[in-house]
Design a protein around this motif. Structure first.
Motif, PDB file in Angstrom:
ATOM      1  N   VAL A   1       0.845  -1.196   0.000  1.00 36.57           N
ATOM      2  CA  VAL A   1       0.000   0.000   0.000  1.00 36.57           C
ATOM      3  C   VAL A   1       0.881   1.248   0.000  1.00 36.57           C
ATOM      4  O   VAL A   1       1.695   1.426   0.912  1.00 36.57           O
ATOM      5  N   PRO A   2       0.709   2.089  -1.023  1.00 36.33           N
ATOM      6  CA  PRO A   2       1.498   3.327  -1.063  1.00 36.33           C
ATOM      7  C   PRO A   2       1.221   4.198   0.163  1.00 36.33           C
ATOM      8  O   PRO A   2       0.093   4.265   0.653  1.00 36.33           O
ATOM      9  N   GLY A   3       2.259   4.828   0.662  1.00 37.05           N
ATOM     10  CA  GLY A   3       2.115   5.715   1.807  1.00 37.05           C
ATOM     11  C   GLY A   3       2.373   5.044   3.136  1.00 37.05           C
ATOM     12  O   GLY A   3       2.364   5.705   4.165  1.00 37.05           O
ATOM     13  N   LEU A   4       2.591   3.740   3.130  1.00 34.45           N
ATOM     14  CA  LEU A   4       2.849   3.044   4.390  1.00 34.45           C
ATOM     15  C   LEU A   4       4.326   2.705   4.588  1.00 34.45           C
ATOM     16  O   LEU A   4       4.706   2.223   5.644  1.00 34.45           O
ATOM     17  N   GLU A   5       5.130   2.966   3.588  1.00 39.92           N
ATOM     18  CA  GLU A   5       6.548   2.645   3.707  1.00 39.92           C
ATOM     19  C   GLU A   5       7.186   3.482   4.802  1.00 39.92           C
ATOM     20  O   GLU A   5       6.952   4.671   4.893  1.00 39.92           O
ATOM     21  N   GLY A   6       7.941   2.834   5.652  1.00 40.35           N
ATOM     22  CA  GLY A   6       8.693   3.530   6.678  1.00 40.35           C
ATOM     23  C   GLY A   6       7.868   4.079   7.829  1.00 40.35           C
ATOM     24  O   GLY A   6       8.390   4.766   8.687  1.00 40.35           O
ATOM     25  N   GLN A   7       6.603   3.795   7.855  1.00 38.56           N
ATOM     26  CA  GLN A   7       5.761   4.268   8.948  1.00 38.56           C
ATOM     27  C   GLN A   7       5.831   3.290  10.108  1.00 38.56           C
ATOM     28  O   GLN A   7       6.147   2.129   9.934  1.00 38.56           O
ATOM     29  N   GLY A   8       5.513   3.788  11.274  1.00 38.43           N
ATOM     30  CA  GLY A   8       5.364   2.889  12.409  1.00 38.43           C
ATOM     31  C   GLY A   8       4.246   1.902  12.094  1.00 38.43           C
ATOM     32  O   GLY A   8       3.348   2.201  11.325  1.00 38.43           O
ATOM     33  N   ARG A   9       4.313   0.754  12.676  1.00 38.52           N
ATOM     34  CA  ARG A   9       3.355  -0.291  12.311  1.00 38.52           C
ATOM     35  C   ARG A   9       2.135  -0.259  13.215  1.00 38.52           C
ATOM     36  O   ARG A   9       1.857  -1.204  13.945  1.00 38.52           O
ATOM     37  N   SER A  10       1.384   0.801  13.128  1.00 34.95           N
ATOM     38  CA  SER A  10       0.115   0.871  13.838  1.00 34.95           C
ATOM     39  C   SER A  10      -0.898   0.103  12.998  1.00 34.95           C
ATOM     40  O   SER A  10      -1.164   0.453  11.848  1.00 34.95           O
ATOM     41  N   GLU A  11      -1.448  -0.957  13.570  1.00 36.76           N
ATOM     42  CA  GLU A  11      -2.347  -1.805  12.796  1.00 36.76           C
ATOM     43  C   GLU A  11      -3.581  -1.049  12.340  1.00 36.76           C
ATOM     44  O   GLU A  11      -4.071  -1.259  11.226  1.00 36.76           O
ATOM     45  N   SER A  12      -4.094  -0.144  13.163  1.00 33.82           N
ATOM     46  CA  SER A  12      -5.279   0.611  12.748  1.00 33.82           C
ATOM     47  C   SER A  12      -4.955   1.528  11.573  1.00 33.82           C
ATOM     48  O   SER A  12      -5.771   1.674  10.653  1.00 33.82           O
ATOM     49  N   VAL A  13      -3.766   2.140  11.566  1.00 30.95           N
ATOM     50  CA  VAL A  13      -3.365   2.998  10.450  1.00 30.95           C
ATOM     51  C   VAL A  13      -3.195   2.157   9.190  1.00 30.95           C
ATOM     52  O   VAL A  13      -3.645   2.539   8.101  1.00 30.95           O
ATOM     53  N   VAL A  14      -2.559   0.992   9.324  1.00 31.93           N
ATOM     54  CA  VAL A  14      -2.361   0.109   8.165  1.00 31.93           C
ATOM     55  C   VAL A  14      -3.706  -0.305   7.586  1.00 31.93           C
ATOM     56  O   VAL A  14      -3.913  -0.258   6.366  1.00 31.93           O
ATOM     57  N   LEU A  15      -4.642  -0.689   8.434  1.00 30.17           N
ATOM     58  CA  LEU A  15      -5.952  -1.116   7.943  1.00 30.17           C
ATOM     59  C   LEU A  15      -6.697   0.038   7.276  1.00 30.17           C
ATOM     60  O   LEU A  15      -7.281  -0.128   6.202  1.00 30.17           O
ATOM     61  N   LYS A  16      -6.685   1.216   7.893  1.00 33.38           N
ATOM     62  CA  LYS A  16      -7.399   2.357   7.320  1.00 33.38           C
ATOM     63  C   LYS A  16      -6.811   2.735   5.971  1.00 33.38           C
ATOM     64  O   LYS A  16      -7.540   2.934   5.004  1.00 33.38           O
ATOM     65  N   LYS A  17      -5.487   2.829   5.889  1.00 36.52           N
ATOM     66  CA  LYS A  17      -4.861   3.210   4.624  1.00 36.52           C
ATOM     67  C   LYS A  17      -5.053   2.127   3.559  1.00 36.52           C
ATOM     68  O   LYS A  17      -5.168   2.437   2.379  1.00 36.52           O
ATOM     69  N   THR A  18      -5.101   0.869   3.981  1.00 38.43           N
ATOM     70  CA  THR A  18      -5.353  -0.216   3.034  1.00 38.43           C
ATOM     71  C   THR A  18      -6.762  -0.096   2.457  1.00 38.43           C
ATOM     72  O   THR A  18      -6.960  -0.221   1.242  1.00 38.43           O
ATOM     73  N   VAL A  19      -7.736   0.154   3.310  1.00 37.43           N
ATOM     74  CA  VAL A  19      -9.122   0.319   2.846  1.00 37.43           C
ATOM     75  C   VAL A  19      -9.214   1.529   1.918  1.00 37.43           C
ATOM     76  O   VAL A  19      -9.836   1.453   0.846  1.00 37.43           O
ATOM     77  N   ASP A  20      -8.584   2.636   2.286  1.00 40.07           N
ATOM     78  CA  ASP A  20      -8.602   3.837   1.440  1.00 40.07           C
ATOM     79  C   ASP A  20      -7.980   3.532   0.076  1.00 40.07           C
ATOM     80  O   ASP A  20      -8.507   3.947  -0.969  1.00 40.07           O
ATOM     81  N   PHE A  21      -6.866   2.826   0.078  1.00 40.95           N
ATOM     82  CA  PHE A  21      -6.180   2.479  -1.169  1.00 40.95           C
ATOM     83  C   PHE A  21      -7.052   1.576  -2.037  1.00 40.95           C
ATOM     84  O   PHE A  21      -7.170   1.789  -3.252  1.00 40.95           O
ATOM     85  N   MET A  22      -7.686   0.592  -1.419  1.00 43.14           N
ATOM     86  CA  MET A  22      -8.539  -0.321  -2.177  1.00 43.14           C
ATOM     87  C   MET A  22      -9.733   0.418  -2.778  1.00 43.14           C
ATOM     88  O   MET A  22     -10.110   0.179  -3.938  1.00 43.14           O
ATOM     89  N   ARG A  23     -10.330   1.334  -2.010  1.00 44.09           N
ATOM     90  CA  ARG A  23     -11.445   2.127  -2.543  1.00 44.09           C
ATOM     91  C   ARG A  23     -10.993   2.976  -3.725  1.00 44.09           C
ATOM     92  O   ARG A  23     -11.698   3.103  -4.732  1.00 44.09           O
ATOM     93  N   ALA A  24      -9.817   3.564  -3.617  1.00 42.19           N
ATOM     94  CA  ALA A  24      -9.287   4.371  -4.721  1.00 42.19           C
ATOM     95  C   ALA A  24      -9.051   3.497  -5.953  1.00 42.19           C
ATOM     96  O   ALA A  24      -9.343   3.921  -7.082  1.00 42.19           O
ATOM     97  N   GLN A  25      -8.553   2.284  -5.744  1.00 44.71           N
ATOM     98  CA  GLN A  25      -8.326   1.377  -6.870  1.00 44.71           C
ATOM     99  C   GLN A  25      -9.640   0.977  -7.538  1.00 44.71           C
ATOM    100  O   GLN A  25      -9.734   0.906  -8.766  1.00 44.71           O
ATOM    101  N   LEU A  26     -10.663   0.733  -6.733  1.00 49.06           N
ATOM    102  CA  LEU A  26     -11.976   0.384  -7.283  1.00 49.06           C
ATOM    103  C   LEU A  26     -12.573   1.562  -8.057  1.00 49.06           C
ATOM    104  O   LEU A  26     -13.156   1.370  -9.138  1.00 49.06           O
ATOM    105  N   ASP A  27     -12.422   2.760  -7.524  1.00 44.63           N
ATOM    106  CA  ASP A  27     -12.907   3.947  -8.232  1.00 44.63           C
ATOM    107  C   ASP A  27     -12.174   4.113  -9.567  1.00 44.63           C
ATOM    108  O   ASP A  27     -12.792   4.436 -10.586  1.00 44.63           O
ATOM    109  N   GLU A  28     -10.878   3.898  -9.551  1.00 47.47           N
ATOM    110  CA  GLU A  28     -10.078   3.999 -10.776  1.00 47.47           C
ATOM    111  C   GLU A  28     -10.534   2.965 -11.802  1.00 47.47           C
ATOM    112  O   GLU A  28     -10.638   3.259 -12.995  1.00 47.47           O
ATOM    113  N   ARG A  29     -10.819   1.766 -11.356  1.00 45.58           N
ATOM    114  CA  ARG A  29     -11.282   0.736 -12.286  1.00 45.58           C
ATOM    115  C   ARG A  29     -12.633   1.135 -12.883  1.00 45.58           C
ATOM    116  O   ARG A  29     -12.850   0.993 -14.088  1.00 45.58           O
TER     117      ARG A  29
END
Length: 105
Positions: A57-85
């Protein structure tokens, strides 16, 4: 004749308790150790999954591994990918192309 019932009795006892093919019962200490090992393995698999997401997931490189942040950014990324499709499917159809129904979702 008295030997036959003894054999049956020992055969029945062997099939339920003393059969060599059966594993011995675990002690409480062994059960606890197995449970701890299983839980550690489960947690390690979850950690590896989150680490993999931080690589994908773009934007997560080098970040602290907060699981809630990873999940939120993953969901945001997936939604953006679906919108792009959806946008690309609409563009293809606008230009006269055809898109399989499976790609519309």
């Amino acid at each position: 004749m008295s030997a036959s019932p003894t054999r049956e009795g020992s055969a029945n006892a062997g099939s339920s308790n003393g059969n060599l093919d059966e594993k011995p019962r675990l002690s409480e200490h062994e059960k606890k150790a197995n449970h701890i090992a299983s839980e550690q393995k489960r947690r390690q698999a979850i950690r590896e999954g989150f680490d993999r997401l931080t690589e994908l997931v773009p934007g997560l490189e080098g970040q602290g591994r907060s699981e809630s942040v990873v999940l939120k950014k993953t969901v945001d990324f997936m939604r953006a990918q679906l919108d792009e499709r959806r946008r690309l499917v609409a563009k293809i159809e606008e230009l006269g192309g055809q898109v399989d129904d499976g790609m519309r979702r």
